[in-house]
Design a protein around this motif. Structure first.
Motif, PDB file in Angstrom:
ATOM      1  N   TYR A 153       0.899  -1.271  -0.076  1.00 46.83           N
ATOM      2  CA  TYR A 153       0.080  -0.012   0.030  1.00 46.83           C
ATOM      3  C   TYR A 153       0.856   1.243  -0.343  1.00 46.83           C
ATOM      4  O   TYR A 153       0.486   2.166  -0.947  1.00 46.83           O
ATOM      5  N   ASN A 156       2.589   2.308  -3.143  1.00 44.49           N
ATOM      6  CA  ASN A 156       1.408   2.529  -4.319  1.00 44.49           C
ATOM      7  C   ASN A 156       1.541   1.067  -4.992  1.00 44.49           C
ATOM      8  O   ASN A 156       1.188   1.140  -6.457  1.00 44.49           O
ATOM      9  N   GLY A 157       1.118   0.072  -4.571  1.00 43.51           N
ATOM     10  CA  GLY A 157       0.989  -1.302  -4.913  1.00 43.51           C
ATOM     11  C   GLY A 157       1.949  -1.621  -5.929  1.00 43.51           C
ATOM     12  O   GLY A 157       1.869  -2.493  -6.814  1.00 43.51           O
ATOM     13  N   SER A 195      -6.752   0.940  -2.082  1.00 47.19           N
ATOM     14  CA  SER A 195      -5.903   0.481  -3.242  1.00 47.19           C
ATOM     15  C   SER A 195      -6.717   0.186  -4.521  1.00 47.19           C
ATOM     16  O   SER A 195      -5.914   0.556  -5.481  1.00 47.19           O
ATOM     17  N   TYR A 200      -3.962   0.866  -7.410  1.00 47.28           N
ATOM     18  CA  TYR A 200      -2.922  -0.008  -7.158  1.00 47.28           C
ATOM     19  C   TYR A 200      -3.182  -1.299  -7.309  1.00 47.28           C
ATOM     20  O   TYR A 200      -2.204  -2.069  -7.691  1.00 47.28           O
TER      21      TYR A 200
END
Lengths: 203, 203
Positions: A153, A156-157, A195, A200
């Motif tokens: 997370y 940003n994935g 997300s 993400y």
């Protein structure tokens, strides 16, 4: 090395040989990135992070009065088998199936380096973690899933995107967090939803 | 992030923020090399190694019946202050003198991120480790010195040679291992003597 002390003390010799062997875990890299995204983290860094989380988050465990020392020991040792088998990416189903047999062999080879009582303790901790039949193991396992979720997370994935992971897979993989901690699972679900919203994770 | 769960639960919010902050410790590199000599190790890897050693070697502690959970917690957290002050090479006397004041400030900033009771616990663990007034702290400190000694020995004195360290300095620095464990100090002396013989250390 020819060493008088270690020749005289068989327990210390075995302990030192094990302590030297597990240095290799510092080079078993995971798919999760450090929170600044600069590089992947290794099993040792992951295990240390879980140990600190065990101390700090035990008040959020589903079952109260769990033995937190055993949780700490479990998370510190749960990935040692990966010295022999490597890190298995948690969203790779085929690899995961073949993994357990190889991990059992690794546990035998590695933990049997120790004096018998300690070999039994470490094998016991690893089996308890794998089987999830105690509240301590379920809380340890919840942290083991929550930590990479948080890392993903915050970055940003990054790792999810690299592997094209969908939110369904993430939910399926992580829903067992609820067996260790309800509030961590509530928070995990918020992370997953956010997300998706931020792109993400694909739906 | 705007997060409902963390807004409702101030303790969890503080804990998560601390857990995210300490990820930085994975990037504080020490002078000690991994046992295969491939790269320097970081504070997190060092702390994890000490935690496993605490579990395995507690039978060799000078004082019996020490609280091993507190030893584990101490070694897991003792270097967190280095997020702010960096690693101070143990053989650099000038740097070491100026270090304590900066470390105290770092302990305040970092541990005060936590809920008050946990801030107090972590501050207490750090101060106990620094002051060496309990048998637990003396054993933890013995491991903290023994581990890099072992790494240096296994890597043929790589870090000692890089910094031109003499055996006198190594003995001076490490003799306090005897306050935590006599057998580890005996073994450490053998390592030092063999290092002189093999040319890893100058006399």
């Amino acid at each position: 090395m020819e060493n008088k002390i270690l020749k005289q003390n068989d327990r210390l010799r075995k302990q030192i040989e094990f302590i030297m062997e597990i240095d290799k875990l510092k080079k078993v890299y995971r798919q999760t990135f450090l929170m600044d995204g600069s590089r992947k983290e290794n099993d040792v860094e992951h295990s240390w992070h879980l140990a600190i989380m065990s101390i700090l988050l035990s008040e959020h465990a589903l079952q109260k009065d769990i033995d937190i020392t055993r949780v700490i020991k479990m998370v510190l040792t749960h990935d040692i088998v990966e010295i022999d088998v490597g890190d298995t990416y948690c969203y790779d189903d085929i690899l995961r199936k073949n993994c357990l047999e190889r991990e059992k062999k690794a546990a035998e080879r590695l933990f049997d380096m120790l004096p018998q009582d300690q070999a039994l303790e470490f094998r016991g901790l690893w089996e308890e973690f794998e089987q999830r039949t105690t509240p301590e193991a379920r809380f340890a396992a919840a942290l083991d899933r929550f930590q990479p979720l948080l890392h993903n997370y915050i970055t940003n994935g990054k790792s999810w995107k690299d592997h094209g992971i969908s939110s369904c897979k993430v939910i399926e993989r992580n829903k067992s967090i609820s067996e260790g901690s309800l509030i961590l699972w509530d928070y995990a679900q918020e992370i997953i939803n956010d997300s998706i919203k931020k792109g993400y994770l694909s739906i």
